[in-house]
Design an enzyme around this catalytic site. Structure first.
Site, PDB file in Angstrom:
ATOM      1  N   GLU A   1      31.427  38.922  -8.888  1.00 30.40           N
ATOM      2  CA  GLU A   1      30.543  38.068  -9.681  1.00 30.40           C
ATOM      3  C   GLU A   1      29.215  38.730 -10.009  1.00 30.40           C
ATOM      4  O   GLU A   1      28.729  39.562  -9.253  1.00 30.40           O
ATOM      5  CB  GLU A   1      30.253  36.786  -8.880  1.00 30.40           C
ATOM      6  CG  GLU A   1      31.473  35.929  -8.704  1.00 30.40           C
ATOM      7  CD  GLU A   1      31.353  34.948  -7.546  1.00 30.40           C
ATOM      8  OE1 GLU A   1      30.326  34.249  -7.460  1.00 30.40           O
ATOM      9  OE2 GLU A   1      32.297  34.879  -6.738  1.00 30.40           O
TER      10      GLU A   1
ATOM     11  N   CYS B   1      33.383  41.528   1.426  1.00 26.50           N
ATOM     12  CA  CYS B   1      32.355  42.088   2.298  1.00 26.50           C
ATOM     13  C   CYS B   1      32.861  42.087   3.731  1.00 26.50           C
ATOM     14  O   CYS B   1      33.551  41.169   4.158  1.00 26.50           O
ATOM     15  CB  CYS B   1      31.078  41.255   2.195  1.00 26.50           C
ATOM     16  SG  CYS B   1      29.705  41.928   3.161  1.00 26.50           S
TER      17      CYS B   1
ATOM     18  N   CYS C   1      21.906  39.767 -11.157  1.00 27.73           N
ATOM     19  CA  CYS C   1      22.339  39.983  -9.777  1.00 27.73           C
ATOM     20  C   CYS C   1      23.747  40.567  -9.836  1.00 27.73           C
ATOM     21  O   CYS C   1      24.640  39.960 -10.424  1.00 27.73           O
ATOM     22  CB  CYS C   1      22.332  38.639  -9.051  1.00 27.73           C
ATOM     23  SG  CYS C   1      23.018  38.716  -7.397  1.00 27.73           S
TER      24      CYS C   1
ATOM     25  N   GLY D   1      29.065  41.769  -1.401  1.00 26.54           N
ATOM     26  CA  GLY D   1      29.140  43.090  -0.784  1.00 26.54           C
ATOM     27  C   GLY D   1      27.841  43.535  -0.148  1.00 26.54           C
ATOM     28  O   GLY D   1      26.782  42.963  -0.375  1.00 26.54           O
ATOM     29  N   GLU D   2      27.952  44.569   0.687  1.00 25.31           N
ATOM     30  CA  GLU D   2      26.790  45.147   1.354  1.00 25.31           C
ATOM     31  C   GLU D   2      26.544  46.519   0.705  1.00 25.31           C
ATOM     32  O   GLU D   2      27.313  47.464   0.925  1.00 25.31           O
ATOM     33  CB  GLU D   2      27.081  45.270   2.860  1.00 25.31           C
ATOM     34  CG  GLU D   2      26.119  46.122   3.643  1.00 25.31           C
ATOM     35  CD  GLU D   2      24.636  45.816   3.392  1.00 25.31           C
ATOM     36  OE1 GLU D   2      24.244  44.642   3.366  1.00 25.31           O
ATOM     37  OE2 GLU D   2      23.878  46.779   3.193  1.00 25.31           O
TER      38      GLU D   2
ATOM     39  N   CYS E   1      28.643  37.734   7.951  1.00 27.01           N
ATOM     40  CA  CYS E   1      27.551  36.758   8.137  1.00 27.01           C
ATOM     41  C   CYS E   1      28.143  35.342   8.084  1.00 27.01           C
ATOM     42  O   CYS E   1      28.931  35.025   7.197  1.00 27.01           O
ATOM     43  CB  CYS E   1      26.473  36.937   7.063  1.00 27.01           C
ATOM     44  SG  CYS E   1      25.681  38.548   7.131  1.00 27.01           S
TER      45      CYS E   1
ATOM     46  N   ASN F   1      22.682  27.653   0.680  1.00 23.46           N
ATOM     47  CA  ASN F   1      23.594  27.072  -0.278  1.00 23.46           C
ATOM     48  C   ASN F   1      24.860  26.785   0.526  1.00 23.46           C
ATOM     49  O   ASN F   1      25.536  27.718   0.958  1.00 23.46           O
ATOM     50  CB  ASN F   1      23.822  28.101  -1.390  1.00 23.46           C
ATOM     51  CG  ASN F   1      24.633  27.551  -2.512  1.00 23.46           C
ATOM     52  OD1 ASN F   1      24.579  26.367  -2.816  1.00 23.46           O
ATOM     53  ND2 ASN F   1      25.387  28.416  -3.136  1.00 23.46           N
TER      54      ASN F   1
ATOM     55  N   SER G   1      17.754  41.195   4.606  1.00 25.61           N
ATOM     56  CA  SER G   1      18.181  39.854   5.008  1.00 25.61           C
ATOM     57  C   SER G   1      17.968  39.712   6.499  1.00 25.61           C
ATOM     58  O   SER G   1      18.753  40.218   7.300  1.00 25.61           O
ATOM     59  CB  SER G   1      19.661  39.662   4.669  1.00 25.61           C
ATOM     60  OG  SER G   1      19.837  39.815   3.284  1.00 25.61           O
TER      61      SER G   1
ATOM     62  N   CYS H   1      26.409  33.951  -5.136  1.00 27.53           N
ATOM     63  CA  CYS H   1      27.586  34.788  -5.302  1.00 27.53           C
ATOM     64  C   CYS H   1      28.632  34.585  -4.222  1.00 27.53           C
ATOM     65  O   CYS H   1      28.323  34.210  -3.112  1.00 27.53           O
ATOM     66  CB  CYS H   1      27.167  36.247  -5.370  1.00 27.53           C
ATOM     67  SG  CYS H   1      26.754  36.690  -7.055  1.00 27.53           S
TER      68      CYS H   1
ATOM     69  N   SER I   1      19.350  44.678  -1.694  1.00 32.17           N
ATOM     70  CA  SER I   1      19.317  43.777  -0.543  1.00 32.17           C
ATOM     71  C   SER I   1      20.345  44.226   0.501  1.00 32.17           C
ATOM     72  O   SER I   1      21.491  44.513   0.162  1.00 32.17           O
ATOM     73  CB  SER I   1      19.630  42.359  -1.022  1.00 32.17           C
ATOM     74  OG  SER I   1      19.573  41.456   0.046  1.00 32.17           O
TER      75      SER I   1
ATOM     76  N   CYS J   1      27.939  32.972   4.785  1.00 32.39           N
ATOM     77  CA  CYS J   1      28.148  33.588   3.474  1.00 32.39           C
ATOM     78  C   CYS J   1      29.590  33.491   2.982  1.00 32.39           C
ATOM     79  O   CYS J   1      30.532  33.779   3.729  1.00 32.39           O
ATOM     80  CB  CYS J   1      27.711  35.054   3.541  1.00 32.39           C
ATOM     81  SG  CYS J   1      27.860  35.902   1.969  1.00 32.39           S
TER      82      CYS J   1
HETATM   83  N1  SAH Z   1      24.831  42.169   1.699  1.00 31.40           N
HETATM   84  C1  SAH Z   1      23.504  42.083   1.188  1.00 31.40           C
HETATM   85  C2  SAH Z   1      23.396  41.506  -0.205  1.00 31.40           C
HETATM   86  C3  SAH Z   1      24.212  40.311  -0.573  1.00 31.40           C
HETATM   87  S1  SAH Z   1      23.732  38.689  -0.186  1.00 31.40           S
HETATM   88  C4  SAH Z   1      22.615  41.338   2.148  1.00 31.40           C
HETATM   89  O1  SAH Z   1      23.100  40.851   3.146  1.00 31.40           O
HETATM   90  O2  SAH Z   1      21.403  41.301   1.928  1.00 31.40           O
HETATM   91  C5  SAH Z   1      22.194  38.304  -0.902  1.00 31.40           C
HETATM   92  C6  SAH Z   1      21.393  37.329  -0.048  1.00 31.40           C
HETATM   93  O3  SAH Z   1      21.960  36.000  -0.030  1.00 31.40           O
HETATM   94  C7  SAH Z   1      21.308  37.755   1.413  1.00 31.40           C
HETATM   95  O4  SAH Z   1      20.008  37.540   1.881  1.00 31.40           O
HETATM   96  C8  SAH Z   1      22.286  36.803   2.070  1.00 31.40           C
HETATM   97  O5  SAH Z   1      22.074  36.721   3.436  1.00 31.40           O
HETATM   98  C9  SAH Z   1      22.040  35.535   1.302  1.00 31.40           C
HETATM   99  N2  SAH Z   1      23.098  34.530   1.403  1.00 31.40           N
HETATM  100  C10 SAH Z   1      24.406  34.713   1.606  1.00 31.40           C
HETATM  101  N3  SAH Z   1      25.058  33.533   1.642  1.00 31.40           N
HETATM  102  C11 SAH Z   1      24.139  32.591   1.428  1.00 31.40           C
HETATM  103  C12 SAH Z   1      24.188  31.164   1.349  1.00 31.40           C
HETATM  104  N4  SAH Z   1      25.339  30.493   1.493  1.00 31.40           N
HETATM  105  N5  SAH Z   1      23.031  30.497   1.123  1.00 31.40           N
HETATM  106  C13 SAH Z   1      21.876  31.168   0.967  1.00 31.40           C
HETATM  107  N6  SAH Z   1      21.755  32.489   1.032  1.00 31.40           N
HETATM  108  C14 SAH Z   1      22.873  33.212   1.276  1.00 31.40           C
END
Ligand code: SAH
Length: 363
Positions: free
Chosen positions: A95, A115, A108, A162-163, A119, A296, A217, A339, A194, A122
Site C-alpha cells: 500500500e 513485515c 507514504c 515493512g521495516e 509489533c 488505529n 518508533s 497501512c 521510519s 500493527c
Molecule cells: N517499520 C517501520 C515503518 C512502518 S510503520 C516502523 O516501525 O517505524 C509506521 C508507523 O506506524 C510506526 O511508528 C508504527 O509503529 C505505527 N503503527 C503501526 N501500526 C499502527 C496502528 N495500528 N496504529 C497506529 N500506529 C501504528
C-alpha cells in the site's frame, strides 16, 4: 539489488548503471537518460514513444520492468487522501497513501511485502513477511502516485508496510534513485525513514551521507513495556536505541523524531509521559520531537486508542517536562488510511478462497 527474476531489473538501476545496460543492448548512452526519465514518470514501455520500438522490445524481452500496477484505489471523501493498493509482478501487494498538507503533498510508501518485526498493534506484520521490495518497486509506488494524481510528490515517508532497515540495500538504493534530479528529484531533506529500531541499520545509515529524517518508533519509555509491544526491543533495548539515535544526530546534524502510538492502558499514562521525557532528555541530550499517534485499532490485536482528551493530557505532560510533542492529525479516516489493512484484507480473502476450494467436493 534483489534479483527476483533472472532478468535485469532496470528500474532499480542508477543512470550510470542504466547506461551500461543499454549499451549492452546496443543503444547509445542518451537512450539511458531518456529511459530513466520515463520510468520516473511511471510510464509503460509502449508510452515511451521517443525510444525506438526495437529498443523497447529488447527491454521487454531481456529486462524485467517492475513498475507496480494500481490494483485498488480509495479516495477519502473527507480530505481527498488517496490510498493505493499496488500489485507487484509476482502478485504481492503493498500500500501507499497520498496526502495533501498545507505545505505540500506527501506519499507514504511500503518497503517490504509484509513485515517480520511482529509489533503487537500493527496490521502489516500479522501474516509475517513475504519478501523485500526491490528499489524499483518502492520507486514505482511514488512514480505511479504522482502520475495518477497528476500532482507532484513533494515529500516521502517510508512508513508504509515493512521495516525499511530490514531491507537496507534496496531502501538506500531507492533513496538515491528517488532524489536523483534526473528522475523524480525529491529532496532527501523531504524524506523520512521510519524504523522500529534496528540499531545496526541506524548506525550504518548515519554514514551514508543521505540527509533524510530519521523517525524512530519508540512507543514506550521502558524495556518491559516496549518489549511487550515490540519484540525487536529484546534485541535492541531502549538505551541502545537512543544511543544509536544520538550518534545519528551527531553524524548527520539531523534532528531525530520519535513516533509514540498511544494505546489505552498500555503506554498512555502520566507515569509513561514522565518516563518518556526523562529517557529522551537523558538519551538524546539534543533536541528531538515526539509525534503522538492515536492507535488505529486493528481488530485482531484487541488493543484500543485512548480518547482525544487523554492524548492531549499526555502531550501536555511531555511539554511540562520540556519535550516538544504534537498529536498527528489523522488523514483519510474514512478509508482506513493506515497501512497494512488493505493488504491484510486481500490476503484474508485469498485464504478464504483457498479454504473454500479445499473443502469443495471434487467433481
Ligand atoms: N517499520 C517501520 C515503518 C512502518 S510503520 C516502523 O516501525 O517505524 C509506521 C508507523 O506506524 C510506526 O511508528 C508504527 O509503529 C505505527 N503503527 C503501526 N501500526 C499502527 C496502528 N495500528 N496504529 C497506529 N500506529 C501504528
Amino acid at each position: 539489488m534483489t534479483e527476483i527474476g533472472s532478468k535485469p531489473d532496470f528500474m532499480s538501476m542508477t543512470p550510470e548503471e542504466l547506461s551500461d545496460f543499454t549499451a549492452s543492448l546496443g543503444e547509445k548512452p542518451y537512450r539511458a537518460a531518456q529511459l530513466f526519465s520515463w520510468m520516473a514518470k511511471g510510464a509503460e514501455l509502449e508510452e515511451m514513444t521517443n525510444l525506438p520500438r526495437a529498443f523497447r522490445q529488447k527491454l521487454a524481452e531481456e529486462g524485467d520492468y517492475r513498475l507496480p500496477r494500481i490494483e485498488r484505489k480509495l479516495v477519502s471523501a473527507v480530505d481527498g487522501t488517496v490510498k493505493y493498493l499496488y500489485a507487484m509482478k509476482d502478485g504481492e501487494c503493498v500500500e501507499s497513501v497520498f496526502m495533501r498538507y498545507e505545505h505540500g503533498t506527501s506519499l507514504c510508501v511500503s518497503s517490504e511485502a509484509g513485515c517480520a518485526m511482529g509489533c503487537r498493534f500493527c496490521a502489516s506484520t500479522l501474516r509475517g513477511k513475504a519478501r523485500n521490495l526491490t528499489a524499483s518497486e518502492i520507486l514505482g509506488q511514488a512514480a505511479k502516485a504522482a502520475r495518477d494524481t497528476g500532482e507532484r510528490v513533494d515529500g516521502i515517508v517510508l512508513m508504509g508496510i515493512g521495516e525499511p532497515l530490514d531491507n537496507y540495500d534496496n531502501v538506500v538504493r531507492f533513496l538515491r534513485l528517488v532524489s536523483d534530479p534526473r528522475g523524480m528529484g525529491i529532496g532527501l531533506r523531504h524524506i523520512s525513514l521510519s524504523t522500529c529500531g534496528l540499531v545496526p541499520g541506524i548506525l550504518k545509515l548515519a554514514d551514508e551521507g543521505l540527509p533524510v529524517t530519521l523517525s524512530v518508533s519508540l512507543h514506550a519509555p521502558d524495556d518491559e513495556t516496549r518489549s511487550a509491544l515490540m519484540p525487536v526491543n529484546r534485541r535492541y533495548n531502549v538505551a541502545s536505541l537512543l544511543e544509536a539515535c544520538r550518534i545519528y544526530f551527531e553524524k548527520t546534524g539531523r534532528r531525530v523524531s520519535f513516533e509514540y502510538t498511544l494505546i489505552s492502558g498500555k503506554n498512555d499514562g502520566k507515569k509513561e509521559a514522565d518516563a518518556l521525557a526523562a529517557v529522551l532528555k537523558k538519551g538524546m541530550r539534543a533536541s528531538c520531537h515526539v509525534n503522538l499517534i492515536l492507535l488505529n485499532a486493528v481488530a485482531e490485536t484487541g488493543l484500543s486508542a485512548p480518547d482525544r482528551r487523554r492524548a492531549e493530557e499526555f502531550r501536555r505532560q511531555l511539554e511540562t517536562n520540556g519535550v516538544n510533542a504534537t498529536i498527528r492529525r489523522r488523514l483519510g479516516s474514512d478509508i482506513d488510511a493506515s497501512c497494512g489493512q488493505l493488504r491484510l484484507s486481500k490476503l484474508e480473502q485469498e485464504e478464504e478462497e483457498i479454504r473454500r476450494a479445499q473443502s469443495a467436493p471434487l467433481s
